[in-house]
Design an enzyme around this catalytic site. Structure first.
Site, mmCIF file in Angstrom:
data_model
loop_
_atom_site.group_PDB
_atom_site.id
_atom_site.type_symbol
_atom_site.label_atom_id
_atom_site.label_comp_id
_atom_site.label_asym_id
_atom_site.label_seq_id
_atom_site.Cartn_x
_atom_site.Cartn_y
_atom_site.Cartn_z
ATOM 1 C CG HIS A 17 -2.183 -0.630 1.277
ATOM 2 N ND1 HIS A 17 -2.341 -2.116 2.640
ATOM 3 C CD2 HIS A 17 -3.199 -1.518 -0.025
ATOM 4 C CE1 HIS A 17 -3.187 -2.505 2.065
ATOM 5 N NE2 HIS A 17 -3.581 -2.398 0.777
ATOM 6 C CE LYS A 41 -12.886 -6.909 1.414
ATOM 7 N NZ LYS A 41 -11.372 -6.243 0.564
ATOM 8 N NE ARG A 95 -2.841 -8.290 -4.036
ATOM 9 C CZ ARG A 95 -3.740 -8.452 -3.242
ATOM 10 N NH1 ARG A 95 -3.372 -7.153 -2.295
ATOM 11 N NH2 ARG A 95 -4.975 -8.051 -3.921
ATOM 12 C CB SER A 133 -3.966 -6.161 4.204
ATOM 13 O OG SER A 133 -3.947 -4.713 3.774
#
Length: 164
Positions: A17, A41, A95, A133
């Site tokens: 990030h 989430k 990514r 993450s």
């Protein structure tokens, strides 16, 4: 003034990030880090903790680059968040190729909602492309070393939360 919005849950903020944030400062005069509430989430850190992490991690970067960087919590549509903060650009980090299909659909929907807001994709540097993450939390939870994926401050927060 060019305003960019970089949205995510940032639970926690990673070096991947931070790589995207640093590179986005070249594109805009003000960068808003949209911290998504996203109750679905089930974040490890509260919204307030995630905002505080972003602010702490970005303070020095903002001084170094001369770009104003602010954290902004949001729970509405991304395009509405862009309107709320005056962003003309949405910045998304990629990514891997697997990210592209979802992001491609998101761009199409956002363009249908507002053709004036542009989306820019930034690829994470190769050394940060595998960082997610979710994986960082899992590695830490299983007592692995995540210090090469997050800053020392975030590492301490993870250790305090997951190993207490």
């Amino acid at each position: 003034m060019r305003v960019g919005l970089y949205p995510g849950t940032f639970d926690p903020v990673t070096l991947g990030h931070m790589d995207i944030i640093r590179r986005a400062t070249v594109l805009v005069d003000k960068l808003v880090i949209g911290v998504a509430i996203n109750r679905d989430k089930g974040p490890l850190f509260s919204l307030e903790e995630r905002v505080a992490m972003i602010e702490a991690e970005c303070a020095t970067l903002s001084e170094e680059t001369g770009t104003e960087i602010v954290a902004h919590p949001f729970e509405n549509l991304l395009i509405n968040c862009a309107h709320d903060v005056g962003a003309q650009i949405i910045i998304r980090g990629l990514r891997a190729v697997a990210d592209f299909e979802y992001e491609f659909q998101m761009v199409g929907m956002n363009r249908a909602l507002d053709r004036e807001v542009e989306t820019v994709f930034l690829m994470a540097e190769a050394r940060h492309q595998a960082i997610a993450s979710k994986l960082v939390k899992e590695i830490c939870r299983l007592e692995g070393d995540v210090s090469k994926f997050v800053t020392p401050r975030v590492n301490e927060a993870l250790l305090a939360r997951l190993r207490s």
